[in-house]
Write a protein that holds these residues in place. Structure first.
Motif, PDB file in Angstrom:
ATOM      1  N   GLY A 188      26.621  85.841  42.641  1.00 19.80           N
ATOM      2  CA  GLY A 188      27.538  85.661  43.751  1.00 19.80           C
ATOM      3  C   GLY A 188      29.002  85.579  43.373  1.00 19.80           C
ATOM      4  N   GLY A 189      29.347  85.998  42.152  1.00 17.57           N
ATOM      5  CA  GLY A 189      30.761  86.053  41.796  1.00 17.57           C
ATOM      6  C   GLY A 189      31.211  84.931  40.898  1.00 17.57           C
ATOM      7  N   VAL A 190      32.430  84.415  41.143  1.00 15.55           N
ATOM      8  CA  VAL A 190      33.044  83.422  40.266  1.00 15.55           C
ATOM      9  C   VAL A 190      32.423  82.047  40.520  1.00 15.55           C
ATOM     10  N   THR A 191      32.020  81.399  39.435  1.00 16.06           N
ATOM     11  CA  THR A 191      31.379  80.091  39.522  1.00 16.06           C
ATOM     12  C   THR A 191      32.422  78.980  39.488  1.00 16.06           C
ATOM     13  N   PRO A 192      32.319  77.980  40.342  1.00 17.77           N
ATOM     14  CA  PRO A 192      33.291  76.881  40.322  1.00 17.77           C
ATOM     15  C   PRO A 192      33.152  76.016  39.079  1.00 17.77           C
ATOM     16  N   PHE A 193      34.226  75.309  38.744  1.00 17.09           N
ATOM     17  CA  PHE A 193      34.171  74.313  37.680  1.00 17.09           C
ATOM     18  C   PHE A 193      33.431  73.076  38.193  1.00 17.09           C
ATOM     19  N   VAL A 194      33.077  72.194  37.251  1.00 21.64           N
ATOM     20  CA  VAL A 194      32.223  71.057  37.601  1.00 21.64           C
ATOM     21  C   VAL A 194      32.829  69.744  37.135  1.00 21.64           C
ATOM     22  N   ARG A 195      32.786  68.750  38.031  1.00 19.85           N
ATOM     23  CA  ARG A 195      32.982  67.349  37.658  1.00 19.85           C
ATOM     24  C   ARG A 195      31.736  66.594  38.069  1.00 19.85           C
ATOM     25  N   PHE A 196      31.321  65.641  37.244  1.00 23.79           N
ATOM     26  CA  PHE A 196      30.151  64.842  37.586  1.00 23.79           C
ATOM     27  C   PHE A 196      30.512  63.855  38.692  1.00 23.79           C
ATOM     28  N   GLY A 197      29.613  63.712  39.662  1.00 27.13           N
ATOM     29  CA  GLY A 197      29.881  62.803  40.766  1.00 27.13           C
ATOM     30  C   GLY A 197      28.602  62.352  41.428  1.00 27.13           C
ATOM     31  N   PHE A 198      28.719  61.467  42.376  1.00 29.99           N
ATOM     32  CA  PHE A 198      27.574  60.945  43.113  1.00 29.99           C
ATOM     33  C   PHE A 198      27.848  61.064  44.611  1.00 29.99           C
ATOM     34  N   PRO A 199      26.896  61.548  45.382  1.00 29.91           N
ATOM     35  CA  PRO A 199      25.503  61.822  45.040  1.00 29.91           C
ATOM     36  C   PRO A 199      25.255  63.230  44.505  1.00 29.91           C
ATOM     37  N   ALA A 200      26.291  64.038  44.364  1.00 33.41           N
ATOM     38  CA  ALA A 200      26.118  65.408  43.881  1.00 33.41           C
ATOM     39  C   ALA A 200      27.292  65.777  42.981  1.00 33.41           C
ATOM     40  N   LEU A 201      27.111  66.848  42.211  1.00 34.46           N
ATOM     41  CA  LEU A 201      28.195  67.353  41.388  1.00 34.46           C
ATOM     42  C   LEU A 201      29.361  67.788  42.269  1.00 34.46           C
ATOM     43  N   GLN A 202      30.583  67.583  41.787  1.00 40.00           N
ATOM     44  CA  GLN A 202      31.759  68.077  42.483  1.00 40.00           C
ATOM     45  C   GLN A 202      32.078  69.477  41.963  1.00 40.00           C
ATOM     46  N   ARG A 203      32.107  70.423  42.840  1.00 45.13           N
ATOM     47  CA  ARG A 203      32.380  71.808  42.448  1.00 45.13           C
ATOM     48  C   ARG A 203      33.831  72.120  42.788  1.00 45.13           C
ATOM     49  N   ILE A 204      34.608  72.468  41.757  1.00 50.86           N
ATOM     50  CA  ILE A 204      36.046  72.673  41.883  1.00 50.86           C
ATOM     51  C   ILE A 204      36.335  74.170  41.901  1.00 50.86           C
ATOM     52  N   ALA A 205      36.875  74.644  42.984  1.00 48.47           N
ATOM     53  CA  ALA A 205      37.171  76.074  43.120  1.00 48.47           C
ATOM     54  C   ALA A 205      38.196  76.503  42.075  1.00 48.47           C
ATOM     55  N   PRO A 206      37.962  77.624  41.383  1.00 42.03           N
ATOM     56  CA  PRO A 206      38.906  78.120  40.379  1.00 42.03           C
ATOM     57  C   PRO A 206      40.090  78.822  41.034  1.00 42.03           C
ATOM     58  N   VAL A 207      41.035  78.021  41.517  1.00 46.16           N
ATOM     59  CA  VAL A 207      42.182  78.538  42.259  1.00 46.16           C
ATOM     60  C   VAL A 207      43.468  78.055  41.595  1.00 46.16           C
ATOM     61  N   GLY A 208      44.463  78.941  41.533  1.00 47.23           N
ATOM     62  CA  GLY A 208      45.760  78.566  40.991  1.00 47.23           C
ATOM     63  C   GLY A 208      45.917  78.962  39.533  1.00 47.23           C
ATOM     64  N   THR A 209      46.996  78.487  38.929  1.00 47.18           N
ATOM     65  CA  THR A 209      47.301  78.823  37.533  1.00 47.18           C
ATOM     66  C   THR A 209      47.363  77.605  36.629  1.00 47.18           C
ATOM     67  N   LEU A 210      47.313  76.404  37.197  1.00 48.86           N
ATOM     68  CA  LEU A 210      47.386  75.196  36.383  1.00 48.86           C
ATOM     69  C   LEU A 210      46.003  74.807  35.888  1.00 48.86           C
ATOM     70  N   PRO A 211      45.895  74.325  34.640  1.00 52.21           N
ATOM     71  CA  PRO A 211      44.599  73.868  34.125  1.00 52.21           C
ATOM     72  C   PRO A 211      44.043  72.722  34.960  1.00 52.21           C
ATOM     73  N   LEU A 212      42.730  72.709  35.124  1.00 52.51           N
ATOM     74  CA  LEU A 212      42.045  71.698  35.923  1.00 52.51           C
ATOM     75  C   LEU A 212      41.210  70.798  35.020  1.00 52.51           C
ATOM     76  N   GLN A 213      41.301  69.485  35.241  1.00 56.14           N
ATOM     77  CA  GLN A 213      40.480  68.546  34.499  1.00 56.14           C
ATOM     78  C   GLN A 213      39.029  68.666  34.965  1.00 56.14           C
ATOM     79  N   VAL A 214      38.120  68.918  34.023  1.00 54.90           N
ATOM     80  CA  VAL A 214      36.702  69.080  34.366  1.00 54.90           C
ATOM     81  C   VAL A 214      35.867  68.230  33.410  1.00 54.90           C
ATOM     82  N   ASP A 215      34.568  68.157  33.690  1.00 55.35           N
ATOM     83  CA  ASP A 215      33.662  67.382  32.843  1.00 55.35           C
ATOM     84  C   ASP A 215      32.754  68.253  31.990  1.00 55.35           C
ATOM     85  N   PHE A 216      32.781  69.554  32.250  1.00 53.12           N
ATOM     86  CA  PHE A 216      31.847  70.437  31.536  1.00 53.12           C
ATOM     87  C   PHE A 216      32.379  71.863  31.542  1.00 53.12           C
TER      88      PHE A 216
END
Length: 298
Positions: A128-156
């Motif tokens: 399905g195309g570009v996969t979002p970045f991931v941060r661990f969260g509750f009750p589900a993983l937080q999926r961070i859209a790969p948008v913009g040019t600045l680096p994003l803090q992720v967990d994996f």
């Protein structure tokens, strides 16, 4: 990170084809390129078709992705590199990734940020195309859209296509070779975060990467599929990591929630159904009992 240090590039092989060899030969023009071959039959550079300037570590056995990555990282570290790009054999990085990702990592380190790893957004058209970045969260993983040019803090970040800061390697330690394959990158990322290092996703840099075999569609959604043996490692390593105190509890929760659904998918949609379910349950048992490393006799 030292100014003027060469870039390291590590590629892990397992039964590579000619396109894999061509890519590694082209990488040699960008830095110190090390190929670690886990194919069961040892080969020379000439037999594989690799250029002389490519360094080859031919294991003559499948020692697992973690061991191969550790071998490659040690080799580029010994060559005086300050950072290293890590690739699976089928990854197709752009020129932007090869040049921009190391530059950005060096810039972040020069600014005083404790960065262990930077990685692109990966793209698998089959899923399905570009996969979002991931941060661990509750009750589900937080999926961070790969948008913009600045680096994003992720967990994996997945290993392939990522750029590793070799200055952080001693504090975090090598990849866990007992895992052999699957969750190797996730476990290392968890240790990096625990040691106080940042993991940064770079949304505007993309990597074409195939995750698993042909996807299986379940109720209109595509899921990556693997062999029964890979499903053994997926379940075994997930169960084993859930028992480790340093792994984030938010990740443990999401894995426990997903396991029953994975078993249903493997038992209903994948063939041979019995083999997939049998290997998954064997993995669960071995994960609980600490039977790690390569599964012998399979």
């Amino acid at each position: 990170m030292a100014n003027g240090s060469p870039l390291g590039i590590v590629v892990v092989y397992y039964h590579p084809d000619e396109h894999c060899v061509q890519r590694a030969n082209s990488f040699a023009d960008s830095g110190v390129c090390v190929v670690v071959d886990n194919t069961e039959q040892a080969c020379s550079k000439r037999e594989l078709g690799l250029r002389e300037k490519v360094q080859l570590i031919s294991n003559g056995a499948n020692l697992g992705i973690a061991t191969a990555l550790n071998q490659g990282v040690r080799a580029v570290h010994d060559a005086g590199c300050d950072c290293v790009l890590l690739f699976d054999q089928d990854s197709e990085p752009s020129g932007e990734l090869l040049n921009e990702l190391p530059r950005m990592l060096r810039a972040e380190a020069a600014a005083g940020r404790r960065v262990a790893l930077m990685g692109p957004a990966y793209e698998d058209a089959r899923l399905g195309g570009v996969t979002p970045f991931v941060r661990f969260g509750f009750p589900a993983l937080q999926r961070i859209a790969p948008v913009g040019t600045l680096p994003l803090q992720v967990d994996f970040l997945i290993t392939s296509g990522s750029c590793l800061n070799l200055a952080a390697w001693p504090a975090i330690g090598p990849m866990d070779e007992s895992l052999f394959i699957d969750f190797v990158d996730l476990e290392w990322c968890a240790r990096a975060r625990r040691a106080g290092f940042d993991l940064l996703g770079v949304p505007h840099i993309r990597l074409r990467h195939s995750l698993g075999g042909d996807p299986v569609r379940v109720l209109g959604r595509a899921y990556p599929s693997h062999s029964p043996l890979r499903h053994y490692y997926l379940f075994r390593n997930a169960v084993n990591l859930i028992g480790r105190g340093y792994m984030p509890w938010t990740w443990k929760w999401t894995e426990l929630v997903k396991m029953p659904f994975r078993l249903v998918i493997y038992g209903v949609w994948l063939k041979p159904r019995t083999a997939h379910v049998k290997m998954a349950f064997l993995g669960i048992w071995h994960g609980l009992t600490g039977h790690m490393g390569a599964l012998r006799g399979r």
